[in-house]
Structure formats: C-alpha cells, structure tokens
Design a protein around this motif. Structure first.
Motif, short mmCIF file in Angstrom:
data_model
loop_
_atom_site.label_atom_id
_atom_site.label_comp_id
_atom_site.label_asym_id
_atom_site.label_seq_id
_atom_site.Cartn_x
_atom_site.Cartn_y
_atom_site.Cartn_z
N ASP A 87 12.12 -0.96 6.38
CA ASP A 87 12.59 -0.05 5.33
C ASP A 87 13.49 -0.77 4.33
OD1 ASP A 87 11.19 1.97 6.46
OD2 ASP A 87 12.90 2.86 7.52
N MET A 88 14.38 -1.62 4.86
CA MET A 88 15.30 -2.34 3.98
C MET A 88 14.51 -3.29 3.07
SD MET A 88 18.52 -4.67 5.14
CE MET A 88 19.88 -5.00 4.04
N TYR A 89 13.55 -3.97 3.66
CA TYR A 89 12.72 -4.89 2.89
C TYR A 89 12.03 -4.16 1.74
CZ TYR A 89 9.17 -8.41 1.82
OH TYR A 89 8.38 -9.32 1.17
N LYS A 90 11.43 -3.03 2.08
CA LYS A 90 10.69 -2.28 1.07
C LYS A 90 11.61 -1.72 -0.01
CE LYS A 90 7.53 0.56 2.77
NZ LYS A 90 6.84 1.33 3.82
N PHE A 91 12.80 -1.33 0.42
CA PHE A 91 13.75 -0.80 -0.56
C PHE A 91 14.16 -1.88 -1.56
CE2 PHE A 91 17.91 0.16 -2.28
CZ PHE A 91 17.73 1.46 -2.74
N ILE A 92 14.54 -3.05 -1.03
CA ILE A 92 14.97 -4.14 -1.92
C ILE A 92 13.80 -4.57 -2.82
CG2 ILE A 92 15.91 -6.49 -2.06
CD1 ILE A 92 17.19 -6.03 0.68
N ALA A 143 21.91 -6.31 13.00
CA ALA A 143 22.08 -5.05 13.73
C ALA A 143 20.89 -4.11 13.55
CB ALA A 143 23.37 -4.37 13.27
N LEU A 144 19.96 -4.45 12.66
CA LEU A 144 18.86 -3.52 12.37
C LEU A 144 17.68 -3.67 13.33
CD1 LEU A 144 18.73 -3.79 8.45
CD2 LEU A 144 19.87 -2.05 9.83
N THR A 145 17.00 -2.55 13.55
CA THR A 145 15.78 -2.57 14.36
C THR A 145 14.61 -3.02 13.47
OG1 THR A 145 15.18 -0.32 13.76
CG2 THR A 145 16.58 -0.58 15.71
N LYS A 146 13.48 -3.24 14.10
CA LYS A 146 12.28 -3.68 13.37
C LYS A 146 11.93 -2.71 12.23
CE LYS A 146 7.74 -5.57 14.60
NZ LYS A 146 6.88 -5.15 13.49
N ASP A 147 11.96 -1.41 12.55
CA ASP A 147 11.61 -0.42 11.53
C ASP A 147 12.64 -0.35 10.42
OD1 ASP A 147 9.26 0.21 12.73
OD2 ASP A 147 10.03 1.96 13.81
N GLU A 148 13.91 -0.49 10.80
CA GLU A 148 14.97 -0.46 9.78
C GLU A 148 14.85 -1.66 8.84
OE1 GLU A 148 18.52 1.90 12.22
OE2 GLU A 148 18.24 -0.26 12.51
N LEU A 149 14.46 -2.81 9.42
CA LEU A 149 14.27 -4.01 8.60
C LEU A 149 13.13 -3.81 7.61
CD1 LEU A 149 14.69 -6.87 11.24
CD2 LEU A 149 16.12 -6.53 9.22
N ASP A 186 13.53 -10.92 5.35
CA ASP A 186 12.18 -11.36 5.68
C ASP A 186 12.19 -12.25 6.94
OD1 ASP A 186 9.33 -11.56 4.83
OD2 ASP A 186 9.81 -13.69 4.72
N ILE A 187 13.16 -13.14 7.01
CA ILE A 187 13.27 -14.02 8.18
C ILE A 187 13.49 -13.17 9.45
CG2 ILE A 187 14.82 -15.69 9.32
CD1 ILE A 187 15.19 -16.98 6.51
N ALA A 188 14.40 -12.22 9.35
CA ALA A 188 14.69 -11.37 10.51
C ALA A 188 13.47 -10.56 10.93
CB ALA A 188 15.85 -10.43 10.19
N ARG A 189 12.73 -10.10 9.95
CA ARG A 189 11.52 -9.32 10.22
C ARG A 189 10.46 -10.16 10.91
NH1 ARG A 189 8.49 -6.08 5.50
NH2 ARG A 189 7.23 -4.99 7.05
N LYS A 190 10.25 -11.37 10.38
CA LYS A 190 9.17 -12.19 10.91
C LYS A 190 9.50 -12.78 12.27
CE LYS A 190 6.38 -12.94 6.97
NZ LYS A 190 6.87 -13.11 5.61
N GLU A 249 0.83 -1.20 0.00
CA GLU A 249 0.00 0.00 0.00
C GLU A 249 0.87 1.26 0.00
OE1 GLU A 249 -2.45 0.37 3.48
OE2 GLU A 249 -3.92 1.65 2.44
N SER A 250 2.01 1.18 0.72
CA SER A 250 2.88 2.36 0.81
C SER A 250 3.73 2.56 -0.46
CB SER A 250 3.78 2.27 2.05
OG SER A 250 4.75 1.27 1.88
N ILE A 251 3.85 1.51 -1.26
CA ILE A 251 4.66 1.62 -2.48
C ILE A 251 3.81 1.95 -3.71
CG2 ILE A 251 6.19 0.37 -4.07
CD1 ILE A 251 7.13 -1.32 -1.66
N ILE A 252 2.62 1.36 -3.76
CA ILE A 252 1.78 1.44 -4.95
C ILE A 252 0.66 2.47 -4.79
CG2 ILE A 252 0.13 0.07 -6.36
CD1 ILE A 252 2.97 -0.83 -6.79
N ARG A 253 0.54 3.33 -5.77
CA ARG A 253 -0.51 4.36 -5.68
C ARG A 253 -1.83 3.87 -6.27
NH1 ARG A 253 3.86 7.14 -7.33
NH2 ARG A 253 4.97 8.19 -5.66
N VAL A 254 -2.45 2.97 -5.52
CA VAL A 254 -3.77 2.43 -5.85
C VAL A 254 -4.49 2.28 -4.51
CG1 VAL A 254 -4.96 0.34 -6.64
CG2 VAL A 254 -2.99 1.15 -7.91
#
Lengths: 126, 182
Positions: free
Chosen positions: B130-135, B122-128, B153-157, A112-117
């Motif tokens: 962000d990293m996930y979304k970036f990749i 070394a990353l916090t939950k929020d940093e993970l 994903d494993i680290a996040r979950k 939702e945060s990536i896609i503008r739909v």
C-alpha cells in the motif's frame, strides 16, 4: 506520425512505437539513474499521439528489470494511455513477466490497480 | 575510540565476499558493479529468483547512494574520494546474500533516516504494498531522481528487516551503514 524508435542500452529499454498501427513496445531493462530524461521523449510522443490515436492501441511491456525511479515514469506513460482510453479508444496493456518472477507480476498488478486501462498479465515460459 | 573508515572496511569485508568496493559512487561504477555481479551469479549458477532479487536490491541501494551521497566531506581528515561510499556484497548462506552500503551523512539527517527505516521495518507485506502504491501514485520524483520508493521496494522484495548503524565520526558527520539480506 512517424514511428518512435529508441535503441536499448544496458540500462534502458528498447522502445518501438508504431503510431500508425497503434503498437507500442517497451522491452529490456529500465534502470537509469535519471529516468525522467529517458522517458520524456516517449511521454511527449504519447501526448501528441493522443490527439488522434489509432482505433486500437496495444502496449507490450516486457521488462526484465526496472528501478523505482523508472516506476514513476512508467506510470506517467500509462496515465497518457488512460487518457486515450477515457476518450473512448480501445487500449490494451500486455504486461509480460518471466516464469517465477513474482515481483514482476506484482509490479504489473500494482499498475493495473492504479490505472483504468485493461491489463493482461502474460507469463513467459522458457 | 573514534570511527576509522579503513578499519571498518577491513572488518566488514571479512566474510565470503562476492564484491567489495570503497570510493566514488558514480554512474560508471554502478554499471561495473552490476555487470560483475551478474556475471558471477550466472557462473555460480545461483537460482534465477535469488539472482533477480539481488540484482534489484543492488540497483536500488547503489542508486540510493548515488543520489543521496554528500558531494564533499568538509572536515573529514582522511583522504576520501568525492562522493565516497562503500559497498560489500557477501554470501551469507545458501541462496542468501548480504548487501551493505555505507556513506557519511550530515549528523542532522540521522533522525530522519532512523525514523524512515524503522517505519518501513515495522510494516507488513500488505502495508508495504500500500505504501509503495501510494508513493508511486502521489509523489513527484525529486530533483535527485529518487522519490522515496527505493527502501520500500527493497523491503517489499526481500521481505526482511533492514539493519542500520550510525557511527559517530566528528561534529558534522556520522557514518551510516545499511545492511540488507536478500
């Protein structure tokens, strides 16, 4: 366009795309080793559909599990929908998640945060 | 004393083991493991949340192995199957499981793997997140089908640090194991 129907397996979801009604449903598990191969027909179908879409496109995503390799392909699917939305057609993505499945809810929110739909998060209560 | 795969395997399969396997990591094997574990967890009435997390972690770890494992093991004397890897799932505590995967990697990859895991650990939950979304949004899927999201994903979950070891084997290979608590 005809409907696109892909039968689900233990590792891949059911896909049902009724292009006349503009309803796409993806349901089940998406954990194949090679997700590009699985999603290519759907992405191609959407590409063609985007040429003359229904006035409203509704997408129901109801996944029990998906792997990280599928996550990129699902993003590709959503990007095609974003293009349709950009062309002033109505598009709505309904993201279903089972009660207490916070991981699945979060995954939906990531998209939702990536896609503008417009997204709608729908909790399924047993 | 040099690393011995059989001794290692015996040693790590001593706990309350749900499933232990050593051999080729194929697509069919992944199916079998997932089916077996799912069935066991359902019968053992494990709570849904833990079950789902464990299932997800298993999918990612096994597919990581599947995509990255060495096809051949030049100079490894023991009789190993092609695409050799190990998997041990054991119950660590109430509602907590330990998943260990292991495989031979070329020694020159050690540094890259270490840095990658240390960085994720070394990353916090929020940093993970962000990293996930970036990749997810910026990197293409590699020919191997991965894409570098699996460990993030494993680290996040799991919300837990991954534990790894590199056991020196010979001039060319080290044995790498990764333990994940779910």
């Amino acid at each position: 366009m005809e409907a696109l129907i892909i039968e689900g397996t233990t590792k891949t979801p059911n896909v049902n795309f009724d292009s006349t009604k503009g309803v796409l449903e993806i349901k089940g598990r998406s954990i194949p080793e090679n997700s590009i191969e699985f999603y290519k027909p759907l992405v191609d179908w959407l590409e063609e559909y985007a040429q003359s879409p229904a006035s409203k496109t509704q997408v129901n995503v109801h996944l029990e599990y998906f792997n990280t390799s599928s996550s990129k392909c699902i993003l590709d699917v959503f990007k095609k929908l974003e293009t349709i939305h950009k062309n002033k057609y109505e598009v709505q993505i309904n993201w279903y998640y089972e009660e207490d499945d916070e991981d699945m809810l979060e995954a939906g929110e990531d998209y939702e945060s990536i896609i503008r739909v417009p997204f709608k998060m729908i909790e399924i209560v047993d | 004393m040099s690393f011995n795969i059989n001794e290692y395997y015996t040693d790590i399969s001593k706990g309350d083991v749900l499933l232990a396997y050593k051999g080729s990591i194929t697509s069919a094997l992944i199916n079998e493991v997932l089916e077996a574990v799912e069935e066991k967890l359902e019968r053992g009435s494990e709570e849904g949340k833990t079950r789902k997390k464990l299932y997800n972690v298993l999918v990612e770890s096994l597919q990581n192995l599947y995509h990255h494992i060495e096809e051949r093991h030049d100079g490894i004397e023991e009789q190993l199957d092609p695409k050799f890897g190990i998997l041990v799932i054991e119950k660590a505590n109430d509602h907590e499981y330990k998943v260990t995967t292991g495989n031979f990697v070329v020694s020159s990859k050690t540094k890259f793997l270490k840095e990658k895991i240390d960085k994720i650990n070394a990353l916090t939950k929020d940093e993970l997140k962000d990293m996930y979304k970036f990749i997810l949004n910026h990197q293409k899927i590699s020919a191997k089908g991965g894409g570098g999201l699996g460990l993030v994903d494993i680290a996040r979950k799991t919300g837990k640090k991954m534990i790894y070891n590199f056991y020196p084997y010979n001039d060319k290979y080290v044995f790498f194991d990764l333990t994940i608590l779910v």
